[in-house]
Motif scaffolding. Structure first.
Motif, PDB file in Angstrom:
ATOM      1  N   VAL A  84      -2.047   7.446  -6.296  1.00 29.28           N
ATOM      2  CA  VAL A  84      -2.175   7.689  -4.868  1.00 29.28           C
ATOM      3  C   VAL A  84      -2.223   9.193  -4.624  1.00 29.28           C
ATOM      4  CG1 VAL A  84       0.322   7.593  -4.508  1.00 29.28           C
ATOM      5  CG2 VAL A  84      -1.205   7.135  -2.588  1.00 29.28           C
ATOM      6  N   ARG A  85      -2.968   9.579  -3.589  1.00 30.77           N
ATOM      7  CA  ARG A  85      -3.005  10.980  -3.185  1.00 30.77           C
ATOM      8  C   ARG A  85      -2.316  11.098  -1.839  1.00 30.77           C
ATOM      9  NH1 ARG A  85      -6.538  14.330  -5.870  1.00 30.77           N
ATOM     10  NH2 ARG A  85      -8.073  13.244  -7.142  1.00 30.77           N
ATOM     11  N   CYS A  86      -0.994  11.208  -1.873  1.00 28.34           N
ATOM     12  CA  CYS A  86      -0.267  11.334  -0.610  1.00 28.34           C
ATOM     13  C   CYS A  86       1.105  11.912  -0.896  1.00 28.34           C
ATOM     14  CB  CYS A  86      -0.122   9.972   0.063  1.00 28.34           C
ATOM     15  SG  CYS A  86       0.784  10.055   1.616  1.00 28.34           S
ATOM     16  N   PHE A  87       1.509  12.901  -0.062  1.00 30.44           N
ATOM     17  CA  PHE A  87       2.851  13.466  -0.223  1.00 30.44           C
ATOM     18  C   PHE A  87       3.915  12.482   0.227  1.00 30.44           C
ATOM     19  CE2 PHE A  87       0.436  17.548   0.405  1.00 30.44           C
ATOM     20  CZ  PHE A  87       0.615  18.014  -0.889  1.00 30.44           C
ATOM     21  N   HIS A  88       3.517  11.527   1.072  1.00 29.34           N
ATOM     22  CA  HIS A  88       4.504  10.637   1.674  1.00 29.34           C
ATOM     23  C   HIS A  88       4.379   9.210   1.175  1.00 29.34           C
ATOM     24  CE1 HIS A  88       5.390  13.957   4.322  1.00 29.34           C
ATOM     25  NE2 HIS A  88       4.109  14.048   4.606  1.00 29.34           N
ATOM     26  N   ALA A  89       3.843   9.081  -0.049  1.00 27.11           N
ATOM     27  CA  ALA A  89       3.614   7.738  -0.583  1.00 27.11           C
ATOM     28  C   ALA A  89       4.890   6.904  -0.562  1.00 27.11           C
ATOM     29  CB  ALA A  89       3.066   7.822  -1.996  1.00 27.11           C
ATOM     30  N   ALA A  90       6.011   7.568  -0.888  1.00 30.72           N
ATOM     31  CA  ALA A  90       7.270   6.821  -0.953  1.00 30.72           C
ATOM     32  C   ALA A  90       7.735   6.376   0.428  1.00 30.72           C
ATOM     33  CB  ALA A  90       8.344   7.681  -1.614  1.00 30.72           C
ATOM     34  N   GLN A  91       7.349   7.155   1.474  1.00 32.35           N
ATOM     35  CA  GLN A  91       7.810   6.800   2.825  1.00 32.35           C
ATOM     36  C   GLN A  91       6.894   5.817   3.534  1.00 32.35           C
ATOM     37  OE1 GLN A  91       8.089  10.150   1.497  1.00 32.35           O
ATOM     38  NE2 GLN A  91       8.530  11.335   3.350  1.00 32.35           N
ATOM     39  N   THR A  92       5.682   5.572   2.956  1.00 34.38           N
ATOM     40  CA  THR A  92       4.759   4.672   3.643  1.00 34.38           C
ATOM     41  C   THR A  92       5.403   3.310   3.781  1.00 34.38           C
ATOM     42  OG1 THR A  92       2.891   5.847   2.686  1.00 34.38           O
ATOM     43  CG2 THR A  92       2.450   3.668   3.573  1.00 34.38           C
ATOM     44  N   PRO A  97       0.840  -1.205   0.000  1.00 35.10           N
ATOM     45  CA  PRO A  97       0.000   0.000   0.000  1.00 35.10           C
ATOM     46  C   PRO A  97       0.869   1.247   0.000  1.00 35.10           C
ATOM     47  CG  PRO A  97       0.014  -1.029   2.165  1.00 35.10           C
ATOM     48  CD  PRO A  97       0.748  -1.963   1.254  1.00 35.10           C
ATOM     49  N   CYS A  98       0.457   2.268  -0.771  1.00 31.08           N
ATOM     50  CA  CYS A  98       1.218   3.515  -0.830  1.00 31.08           C
ATOM     51  C   CYS A  98       0.628   4.579   0.078  1.00 31.08           C
ATOM     52  CB  CYS A  98       1.256   4.061  -2.253  1.00 31.08           C
ATOM     53  SG  CYS A  98       2.256   3.052  -3.334  1.00 31.08           S
ATOM     54  N   HIS A  99      -0.647   4.442   0.419  1.00 33.74           N
ATOM     55  CA  HIS A  99      -1.272   5.464   1.253  1.00 33.74           C
ATOM     56  C   HIS A  99      -1.311   4.981   2.700  1.00 33.74           C
ATOM     57  CE1 HIS A  99      -4.061   8.507   2.691  1.00 33.74           C
ATOM     58  NE2 HIS A  99      -3.895   9.145   1.537  1.00 33.74           N
ATOM     59  N   PRO A 100      -0.969   5.844   3.642  1.00 33.21           N
ATOM     60  CA  PRO A 100      -0.980   5.423   5.051  1.00 33.21           C
ATOM     61  C   PRO A 100      -2.355   4.903   5.496  1.00 33.21           C
ATOM     62  CG  PRO A 100       0.052   7.572   4.814  1.00 33.21           C
ATOM     63  CD  PRO A 100      -0.502   7.223   3.475  1.00 33.21           C
ATOM     64  N   TYR A 101      -3.439   5.417   4.873  1.00 36.75           N
ATOM     65  CA  TYR A 101      -4.765   4.951   5.256  1.00 36.75           C
ATOM     66  C   TYR A 101      -4.961   3.490   4.846  1.00 36.75           C
ATOM     67  CZ  TYR A 101      -9.811   4.393   5.410  1.00 36.75           C
ATOM     68  OH  TYR A 101     -11.063   3.915   5.665  1.00 36.75           O
TER      69      TYR A 101
END
Lengths: 591, 285
Positions: free
Chosen positions: A310-318, A243-247
């Motif tokens: 994905v809609r996330c600034f931190h997708a790479a860090q998830t 998963p790329c999104h923390p949610y």
């Protein structure tokens, strides 16, 4: 239409509530022919609104305020009501959540199909109707066509609703939680049916669900919605594995799985109300990775990999999902706290047997799960133990003392030692009492030490208990209407635990909650159990939940005990055919 | 937050809540104001009446004048004085009837709703029997059988209301009784009275109150109809409905003798209904 053309293409969709707040925003979603796209989200995420918008429809008061919805290349938004009527059912169709209320009770099975076919200018003769029924594995013969909806089982009703949706061979069908409310075995069969129809007819399916595990087995692609936006989408296997999104990651960590039991991690907080969504990323207040950028503006749609969005600034860090093993517990010490012998309960003068010679014992400190489908008698047994239902026969003993049938016949001390938490959090608390009043009341009725201290002492104890169940402090003086489902259930748990019971009955306490909230409540309960040395009788239909919390399990079918044993053994190697069927049908990611 | 702060800051003080319900509802505000004025007249009217209610002060059916603003009636009483005096019996008997009806019907409904089963079935069938009679007919039969008196009037109007009240209270109670918070209290062994007081009554109050408003308005009308028909209050008393009967014959001669009590009676029932309606709608929101 060729199979690779998009059956349904939604772009930039905005739907607004009467007040102007956006229910869904900037939704991009594509369903190709012969593809099942699962739209997954918790309550209030806007998934049904999206599904209805795919038919050019918005619920009462809401309106579609922008974007485009194309079905087999044809734009729906901007069409008149008359033209839309020609498209709905013919090119795009809808399978509603509750077929029981979607079917007309005054119309026979065959007439439902005939009316639909004729409305779209097709022949509605018996042969066509029969074929439409047989396509979804319903009997097509005359006797069945002449039945009324109430004469069908829940599964049959849902199949009929699907037959109706497919009768005119649409390019795409929107299925809105078609298996919610069905038992797991029927759910597994309906899911198989949907998969088969996709393969057989090249149908595109937008499958709306709150259950990630249920859709994992059938979806080609998954789109995850949160607070009105699709926050992540991609091929099912990839999305679930990485998963790329923390949610999405949080959802996976909250998902109970009976095949791979693990420690559940809930997502803290709750979804913001429609008119109180934060300015930036809606998930930021609950997100462990949130930064100032997230709170300042909503992240744009990015593509971290081919076919992923994905809609996330931190997708790479998830971080990838990390599953922790279940905490090891010391074995229960063996002294029985609760003993149930030959319990018999029937209703309607013996016509319906809810419990038939049920017996079990519960050791101090143990968690026993009663598992079964609806109608298996599990709630009746809990009600007997709680003193809300008088059994026809048998004996219930608490720490060796036999208990009277009704609670009022039991001693005050017996009533204190045994407390219950109910299924529906929305009916669990008196709407006129604040949280703290609700928790303080049992102390005045049953408390030992607090009774002397009067109202002030009981309120103080209630306040401490509410802190223990991690209810935000500012909510202690709120009435139930101001609390979310998870918060209500925390208050209900506090109300039960405030009198320091030894045995806690939990009757499907998480079944009305979203999965991320369920995980948080189960986490809390597990912690309190260790802390207070509680013994739990846990009633549920969900094997995943059983695996996450229980030590032993008792499987019930139509009021009788089918199988009993340690959770690991029963779930991994069920001995009885019924248990085997249940275990096989229960949704799981690892399949 | 400390415990004392908490009790001080408890939400929902009745007067504030009441005022909030009328916000932005012009019709409701007007009705509320009119009703308040009317009740003032009903209660304090006799104190400011220029003449005694049974005092003969002039020629029968003389029109409005400086000394008799609303003229005189068929016997030469001052209409204004009688009107100021005649509301008390209307409101009092309706209230008395309502109180009696809620005493009987409310308790029956609570017991039926909470107990269910055979108790419920027996009580409700009994109510159905009363319900089978048309109200006016029931009252007339009662009056001709036992004789007309104010006690019979009150008892009759109450009796007519009992089945309806029992049904509303029973339905509301039965619904609340299945809620988990009631079951939780039962499982804790709480007594019937505390459960009724904490869990049932506060949660059925809105439904019952909504019904009570309309019921009160209808009871006023019913009592008035009975008085008009001559069952209940005897003619010399200054009751609005009785005044309407007495002065029927003089409608063309001195319309105020009939119109004044009629208008007040109409205003009273309409304002009660509107206010009840506003209070109810807010509950449904």
């Amino acid at each position: 239409m060729s199979a690779d053309a998009a059956a349904l293409e939604i772009a930039g969709l905005v739907v607004r509530a009467p007040g102007g707040a956006a229910i869904v925003e900037q939704v991009e979603l594509t369903v190709r022919g012969a593809e099942i796209v699962a739209l997954v989200g918790e309550s209030g995420s806007g998934k049904t609104t999206c599904g209805l918008a795919a038919l050019g429809f918005a619920r009462d008061g809401a309106r579609i305020d922008g974007g485009s919805v194309r079905v087999a290349g044809r734009e729906l938004l901007g069409l008149g009501e008359r033209e839309l009527r020609g498209v709905r059912g013919r090119h795009v169709s809808y399978v509603p959540q509750n077929p029981g209320s979607a079917l007309n009770p005054a119309m026979r099975v065959g007439d439902h199909l005939r009316e639909l076919l004729r409305a779209h200018g097709r022949a509605g003769d018996d042969a066509v109707v029969q074929a439409a029924l047989e396509r979804v594995h319903l009997p097509g013969e005359r006797a069945f066509r002449r039945r009324w909806p109430h004469q069908l089982s829940g599964g049959q009703q849902q199949r009929l609703a699907i037959a109706l949706a497919l009768a005119c061979e649409p390019a795409v069908a929107v299925m809105d939680e078609p298996t919610t409310g069905l038992d797991v075995v029927t759910q597994a069969r309906i899911l198989d049916e949907v998969r088969r129809l996709r393969d057989a007819s090249g149908l595109g399916v937008l499958y709306i669900s709150h259950d990630l595990a249920a859709v994992a087995s059938i979806a080609d692609r998954i789109a995850v919605m949160y607070a009105g936006r699709v926050v992540e989408q991609g091929p099912a296997a990839e999305l679930l594995a990485r998963p790329c999104h923390p949610y999405t990651r949080g959802l996976l960590a909250s998902l109970p799985d009976h095949r791979e039991p693990r420690r559940l991690r809930g997502i803290g907080g709750a979804v913001a109300a429609l008119d109180a969504r934060p300015a930036g990323c809606a998930f930021a207040p609950r997100c462990p990775l949130a930064s100032d950028a997230c709170r300042a503006q909503a992240p744009p749609l990015t593509s971290p990999a081919a076919d992923r969005a994905v809609r996330c600034f931190h997708a790479a860090q998830t971080p990838p999902p990390a599953f922790e093993p279940l905490p090891q517990r010391a074995a229960a010490d063996g002294a029985a706290l609760l003993a149930v012998r030959d319990l018999r309960v029937s209703f309607g003068g013996g016509d319906v047997v809810a419990a038939d010679d049920v017996g079990f014992a519960l050791a101090r400190g143990e968690c026993l799960a009663l598992v079964g489908e609806s109608g298996s008698g599990k709630t009746t047994i809990a009600r007997c133990v709680a003193g809300l239902q008088r059994p026809d026969g048998g004996e219930i003993a608490l720490a060796g003392e036999p208990l009277a049938g009704f609670a009022r016949g039991r001693t005050r001390e017996q009533r204190r030692r045994l407390q219950i938490v109910f299924q529906n959090p929305y009916q669990s608390l008196n709407p006129r009492e604040t949280a703290i009043e609700a928790v303080a009341r049992p102390l005045r009725e049953l408390g030992r030490d607090h009774a002397a201290g009067g109202r002030a002492a009981s309120l103080r104890a209630a306040e401490q208990m509410l802190e223990r169940v991690q209810l935000p402090r500012r909510l202690a003086h709120s009435r139930p209407a101001a609390l979310s489902g998870g918060e209500l259930q925390r208050v209900a748990i506090a109300r039960a635990l405030v009198v320091e019971p030894e045995l806690l009955l939990c009757d499907e306490i998480t079944s009305a909650l979203d999965v991320s909230v369920q995980a948080a409540v189960l986490e809390l309960l597990g912690g309190l159990r260790d802390e207070l040395g509680l013994t739990l009788l846990f009633i549920t239909h969900d094997l995943g939940v059983v695996a996450a919390i229980a030590d032993r399990v008792l499987v019930l079918q139509r009021g009788s005990v089918v199988e009993t044993g340690p959770v690991g053994q029963v779930v991994r190697a069920p001995a009885q055919p019924y248990t085997q069927e249940l275990v096989a049908a229960a949704p799981s990611l690892s399949r | 937050m400390s415990v004392t702060e908490a009790t001080a800051a408890r939400p929902g003080r009745p007067l504030t809540a009441f005022r909030r319900r009328f916000e932005g509802r012009r019709a409701g505000q007007v009705a509320c104001l009119l009703l308040a004025l009317l009740l003032l007249v009903v209660v304090f009217g006799p104190l400011v009446a220029p003449y005694g209610a049974s005092e003969i002060v002039g020629i029968p059916y003389s029109g409005p004048s400086g000394s008799h603003w609303l003229g005189t009636d068929y016997l030469g009483h001052d209409v204004l004085s009688r009107v100021l005096d005649g509301g008390r019996s209307v409101v009092a008997y309706a209230l008395l009837a309502m109180a009696t009806a809620y005493g009987v019907g409310g308790v029956a409904g609570l017991v039926a709703g909470l107990r269910g089963g055979l108790v419920d079935a027996t009580l409700m069938r009994l109510m159905d029997v009363i319900l089978a009679f048309p109200p006016i007919l029931l009252l007339l039969v009662l009056a001709s059988g036992v004789g007309g008196s104010t006690a019979i009037l009150v008892a009759g109007v109450a009796l007519v209301n009992v089945p309806g009240i029992a049904r509303v209270v029973r339905a509301a109670t039965a619904e609340v009784a299945t809620r988990s918070y009631v079951e939780a209290a039962v499982a804790r062994g709480a007594g019937t009275v505390p459960i009724l007081r904490h869990d049932v009554l506060p949660n059925i109050a809105a439904t019952v109150a909504a019904d009570a408003g309309t019921r009160f308005a209808i009871s006023i009308l019913l009592a008035a109809s009975m008085n008009f028909l001559g069952v209940g209050i005897e003619p010399p008393s200054p009751d609005w409905a009785v005044m309407m009967t007495e002065n029927r014959s003089g409608l063309t001669l001195q319309p105020w003798a009939l119109l004044a009590p009629a208008l007040l009676l109409a205003t009273l029932t309409v304002t009660v209904s509107v206010v009840a309606d506003v209070l109810t709608r807010e509950e449904e929101r």
